[in-house]
Design a protein around this motif. Structure first.
Motif, short mmCIF file in Angstrom:
data_model
loop_
_atom_site.label_atom_id
_atom_site.label_comp_id
_atom_site.label_asym_id
_atom_site.label_seq_id
_atom_site.Cartn_x
_atom_site.Cartn_y
_atom_site.Cartn_z
N ALA A 14 13.25 -6.96 -16.85
CA ALA A 14 13.35 -5.50 -16.70
C ALA A 14 13.31 -4.76 -18.05
CB ALA A 14 14.60 -5.15 -15.93
N GLY A 15 14.12 -5.21 -19.02
CA GLY A 15 14.13 -4.53 -20.31
C GLY A 15 12.81 -4.69 -21.02
N ALA A 16 12.23 -5.88 -20.95
CA ALA A 16 10.95 -6.14 -21.61
C ALA A 16 9.84 -5.32 -20.94
CB ALA A 16 10.63 -7.63 -21.56
N THR A 17 9.92 -5.16 -19.64
CA THR A 17 8.94 -4.33 -18.93
C THR A 17 9.08 -2.88 -19.38
OG1 THR A 17 8.95 -5.78 -17.00
CG2 THR A 17 8.19 -3.54 -16.63
N ALA A 18 10.31 -2.42 -19.52
CA ALA A 18 10.53 -1.03 -19.96
C ALA A 18 9.96 -0.81 -21.36
CB ALA A 18 12.02 -0.71 -19.95
N ALA A 19 10.09 -1.80 -22.23
CA ALA A 19 9.60 -1.66 -23.61
C ALA A 19 8.09 -1.79 -23.68
CB ALA A 19 10.27 -2.71 -24.51
N GLY A 79 1.97 -0.77 -21.72
CA GLY A 79 0.81 -0.63 -20.83
C GLY A 79 1.28 -0.16 -19.47
N PRO A 80 0.74 0.96 -18.98
CA PRO A 80 1.26 1.51 -17.73
C PRO A 80 1.07 0.59 -16.53
CG PRO A 80 -0.73 2.69 -18.43
CD PRO A 80 -0.36 1.76 -19.54
N GLU A 81 0.01 -0.23 -16.52
CA GLU A 81 -0.30 -1.00 -15.30
C GLU A 81 0.78 -2.02 -14.94
OE1 GLU A 81 -2.34 -0.94 -18.11
OE2 GLU A 81 -1.42 -2.81 -18.75
N ARG A 82 1.50 -2.53 -15.93
CA ARG A 82 2.55 -3.50 -15.63
C ARG A 82 3.94 -2.86 -15.65
NH1 ARG A 82 0.59 -8.69 -19.28
NH2 ARG A 82 -1.44 -8.91 -18.30
N ARG A 83 4.01 -1.59 -16.07
CA ARG A 83 5.33 -0.94 -16.19
C ARG A 83 5.61 0.05 -15.06
NH1 ARG A 83 4.57 1.98 -20.51
NH2 ARG A 83 4.56 3.96 -19.41
N THR A 84 4.66 0.95 -14.82
CA THR A 84 4.97 2.04 -13.89
C THR A 84 5.26 1.58 -12.46
OG1 THR A 84 2.62 2.51 -13.62
CG2 THR A 84 3.80 3.82 -15.25
N PRO A 85 4.71 0.45 -11.96
CA PRO A 85 5.08 0.06 -10.59
C PRO A 85 6.57 -0.21 -10.43
CG PRO A 85 3.17 -1.19 -11.32
CD PRO A 85 3.68 -0.45 -12.52
N SER A 135 -3.24 -6.69 -25.95
CA SER A 135 -2.64 -6.23 -24.71
C SER A 135 -3.65 -5.38 -23.97
CB SER A 135 -1.44 -5.38 -25.06
OG SER A 135 -1.93 -4.20 -25.64
N SER A 136 -3.13 -4.67 -23.01
CA SER A 136 -3.99 -3.82 -22.20
C SER A 136 -4.76 -2.83 -23.06
CB SER A 136 -3.13 -3.08 -21.20
OG SER A 136 -2.06 -2.47 -21.89
N ALA A 137 -4.17 -2.39 -24.16
CA ALA A 137 -4.85 -1.40 -24.99
C ALA A 137 -5.92 -2.05 -25.85
CB ALA A 137 -3.85 -0.70 -25.89
N GLY A 138 -6.02 -3.36 -25.78
CA GLY A 138 -7.01 -4.04 -26.62
C GLY A 138 -6.31 -4.82 -27.68
N PHE A 139 -7.00 -4.97 -28.76
CA PHE A 139 -6.67 -5.95 -29.75
C PHE A 139 -6.47 -5.15 -31.04
CE2 PHE A 139 -6.60 -9.59 -31.96
CZ PHE A 139 -7.78 -10.09 -32.47
N ILE A 140 -5.22 -5.04 -31.48
CA ILE A 140 -4.91 -4.06 -32.52
C ILE A 140 -4.33 -4.71 -33.77
CG2 ILE A 140 -3.46 -2.06 -33.06
CD1 ILE A 140 -3.84 -1.23 -30.13
N VAL A 141 -5.06 -4.55 -34.88
CA VAL A 141 -4.60 -5.07 -36.17
C VAL A 141 -4.20 -3.86 -37.01
CG1 VAL A 141 -5.27 -6.36 -38.23
CG2 VAL A 141 -6.21 -7.00 -36.01
N PRO A 142 -2.94 -3.72 -37.38
CA PRO A 142 -2.53 -2.50 -38.10
C PRO A 142 -3.02 -2.51 -39.54
CG PRO A 142 -0.69 -4.01 -37.91
CD PRO A 142 -1.83 -4.65 -37.18
#
Ligand SMILES: Cc1ncc(COP(=O)(O)O)c(C=O)c1O
Length: 444
Positions: free
Chosen positions: A145-150, A153-159, A218-225
């Protein structure tokens, strides 16, 4: 096998009726290869899911686990420890350059533990109002639950909303698609500055921690800062007494060509969560590692309730710890991290060449043995393909047919084979990918 078992035995994130029509059942692994129940062989270009760093069927790990099983498989973790866990803790803390460890069984438990540990740390060090957690959109920190909240990506969180209160999401450091329409380095790293802006506006007295995937897949893609991002965030965290939690469930254990992303970016987090490559897939194993300051905040006398009020049945499980210890020795003695770094460079050169050849490759990004490409239908406008042209699906199907498994997102593909992969196996993998890109290009 009775067909209806596929619809009754759920696998994560999959529609089981569809899965049952063409089930993918893996029966065996050997080195960098896996085999399915139809006799097909694949290069495991994803190390399971960033897990099998030292490859499948490693004798040293199997023997270590077998020896441990003969001695002791389990003990009650709440009031006892075991030699395998203690030995592993000592070597792991040296490897990770951290001061304390809490063993767990999966990455979600590790991030959940990290966030709970941060909350209790502040309560016990004079900042009891600190409870909020900053995280980034598009991130993934697991399914509890906490990890989902953090997770961002909306597709795995908002449900599952409403979830844990107090998580605030920020834009990730996604230079290729900067939401502020700026360009590195002229941007001054706005995404890092916004961390400070947010902490100030939330009231620093209420902000406990920020949790980050140092490199995000992740869902947003592949991000290298950008290089400075993590250092700037570290400085901001210090300024406002906010704990920095790295979720290194993917990036840990050599994936970036260094032991951890913390080493690559030269930033020490307060809490480092790891899993996946930690046991190489031989046992469910994860951990939250922490600094001396945090360790001390939990020290006290029995009965004063300063201990960590948290734990799981399999915390410090001896067989899992024996596996983790053998994996660590294997990584060190086989020089697997340096090998992975070299193989990552070899992959990168070839991906850059693919970009020259295939106009639908918009960007090539990665660090170490975590390399990927983002696809666009127009390079100038960076426009994604959209659902009517499932470019990634076309490439994935073509690659599977030829014997390669990769990480495939809506608009990106990532390669993260085992750290022990050889140059001829890398070449074989990239030959398959090249043929698959040609096949997909022909269908566009
Ligand atoms: C970055 C990251 N954090 C946490 C997790 C959760 O780990 P687990 O699936 O082992 O619970 C994952 C899983 O994919 C992950 O990629």
């Amino acid at each position: 096998m009775a067909k209806d078992i596929y619809s009754r035995s759920f696998i994560p994130f999959a529609q089981m009726e569809e899965f049952g029509r063409d089930p993918f059942v893996i029966t065996r692994g050997d080195g960098v290869r896996i085999f399915d129940d139809r006799g097909n062989s694949y290069i495991d270009g994803l190390s399971g899911v960033f897990v099998v760093g030292i490859g499948h069927g490693n004798r040293r790990v199997i023997d270590a686990m077998y020896r441990q099983m003969q001695e002791l498989c389990f003990h009650p973790s709440m009031h006892s420890s075991n030699p395998a866990a203690l030995q592993y803790a000592k070597d792991l803390l040296e490897f990770a350059r951290m001061d304390g460890v809490f063993f767990l069984s999966g990455g979600s438990e590790a991030t959940e533990t990290g966030m709970k540990m941060a909350r209790q740390y502040h309560r016990q060090t004079g900042s009891p109002l600190k409870y909020k957690v900053l995280a980034t959109y598009g991130s993934f920190h697991g399914c509890t639950a906490g990890a989902t909240a953090a997770s961002g990506g909306p597709e795995r969180r908002t449900p599952y909303e409403p979830l844990t209160v107090g998580v605030i999401h920020l834009y990730p450091p996604y230079c290729y698609r900067c939401p502020f329409d700026q360009e590195y380095p002229g941007c001054g790293i706005t995404c890092a500055k916004l961390v400070e802006y947010t902490i100030k506006n939330e009231d620093p007295d209420t902000v406990s921690a920020i949790i980050l995937n140092p490199v995000m897949i992740s869902s947003a893609g592949f991000i290298v800062p950008p290089a400075e991002f993590h250092q700037m965030v570290r400085t901001i965290c210090d300024r406002y007494n906010v704990l920095l939690i790295y979720d290194e469930v993917i990036t840990g254990f050599g994936r970036l060509g260094e032991p951890f992303a913390a080493d690559y970016f030269q930033v020490r987090p307060d809490i480092l969560c790891c899993g996946k490559g930690m046991s190489g897939g031989y046992a469910p194993l994860a951990a939250a590692l922490f600094t001396e300051a945090i360790r001390q905040a939990f020290a006290g006398k029995a009965g004063d309730r300063r201990e960590f009020h948290h734990g799981h049945t399999y915390t410090g499980n001896p067989v899992a710890c024996a596996a983790g210890h053998a994996v660590l020795k294997e990584i060190e003695e086989r020089n697997a991290i340096a090998n992975g770094r070299g193989m990552g460079e070899r992959i990168r050169v070839r991906l850059e060449a693919f970009k020259e050849r295939f106009p639908f490759i918009g960007d090539v990004r990665g660090i170490g043995l975590l390399q990927g490409m983002e696809f666009v239908q127009d390079r100038e406008r960076k426009e994604p393909f959209g659902p009517d042209t499932p470019i990634v699906k076309l490439i994935d199907q073509a690659a599977r047919k030829r014997g390669l498994i990769m990480r495939c997102g809506p608009d990106y593909i990532a390669l993260a084979p085992p750290l022990i992969i050889t140059s001829s196996e890398v070449d074989e993998m990239l030959d398959i990918l090249e043929d698959s890109l040609v096949e997909a290009a022909g269908k566009l």
